[in-house]
Motif scaffolding. Sequence first.
Motif, short mmCIF file in Angstrom:
data_model
loop_
_atom_site.label_atom_id
_atom_site.label_comp_id
_atom_site.label_asym_id
_atom_site.label_seq_id
_atom_site.Cartn_x
_atom_site.Cartn_y
_atom_site.Cartn_z
N VAL A 148 33.51 40.04 28.99
CA VAL A 148 33.23 41.06 30.01
C VAL A 148 34.28 40.93 31.11
CG1 VAL A 148 31.60 41.93 31.73
CG2 VAL A 148 30.76 41.09 29.53
N VAL A 204 29.40 44.26 37.00
CA VAL A 204 29.97 45.45 36.37
C VAL A 204 29.05 46.66 36.56
CG1 VAL A 204 30.52 46.48 34.12
CG2 VAL A 204 31.34 44.21 34.67
N ASN A 205 27.75 46.42 36.63
CA ASN A 205 26.79 47.50 36.80
C ASN A 205 26.44 47.78 38.26
OD1 ASN A 205 25.63 48.47 33.99
ND2 ASN A 205 25.95 46.26 33.81
N LEU A 215 36.30 41.51 34.66
CA LEU A 215 35.92 41.80 36.04
C LEU A 215 37.12 42.18 36.90
CD1 LEU A 215 33.48 38.80 36.64
CD2 LEU A 215 32.84 41.18 36.29
N THR A 221 36.47 45.00 39.31
CA THR A 221 35.16 44.88 39.94
C THR A 221 35.26 43.99 41.17
OG1 THR A 221 34.14 45.04 37.75
CG2 THR A 221 32.75 44.26 39.55
#
Length: 300
Positions: free
Chosen positions: A107, A48-49, A109, A112
């Motif tokens: 989280v 994600v980052n 994704l 992403t």
Amino acid sequence: MIIALEIGLLYAIMALGVYLTYRVLDFPDLTVDGSFTTGAATCAILLVNGVPIWAAMIAGAVSGMLAGAVTGLLHVWGNINPLLAGILTQIALYSINLRIMGNKANVPLLRTDTLFSWFRGERLLGTWMSVLAFAVVVLVVGLVVYWFLGTSFGVSLRATGDNEMMARSQGINTGVTKVVGLMISNGMVALCGALVAQYQGFSDISMGIGLIVAGLASVIVGQAIFGMTAVWQAVLAAALGSVIYRGVIQIALNNGFNPNDMKLISAVLVVLALVLPQWGPLKNLRRTRRRRQAAEAGVA
């Protein structure tokens, strides 16, 4: 069933990790439930980052290795019972995993880039092409495990699990073999978690709950069906056991079972895999097969 094959092949990496501790090292490691999520959470938050996929997956595997090292050190240096050491690490990992994911339980994704983005873009997930690709990956991992168990350290690992006192008398540092064995096992479990998180499109704090049962079911079912008389056979049995286990779960779902009953079905499956081999006719069949194999080896 193709989806079940894909999931079974993905979880085969976890099953091989469980095999290393449960069968090879004879260490009942309950860290698995936590280290699986740790690998998934670490990989997901890094993706994600903007961290490259390969780096995020390596970081996920390393995080699992650190968890395995903690369990090993608690047992070796702290002289804590193996079960309790695994439970303590597993409990601690729950809070650590929440911290890794930014104090969020999930989280996503979906937006992403992941390892499976190309497969999804080409609409290959859920096809025999993806099953073949997953099978090749599992084959490579299985061959690496087989090679490792044939090295001098791998033999030391097996000796520690077979007879720790004898291994010590041969000059093997059993404390080191236990810690390293747990690190490798949980590293594989965490790598599996990283793959599963990318496959399903999210990392969740509860995704590892009860995973040790699935791992044990895969190993035990594989052993009951394929046997484990040789190292290559044991590695193959653990991997194929994962596929069979997921297939049984999928069949149960397709026949109207409630998804909430999956943990119960898993427990029943493990019990059957443990009890059925002790049934008289099956014991006689396995005894006959072992005698035939021994006779063939003698002729050769």
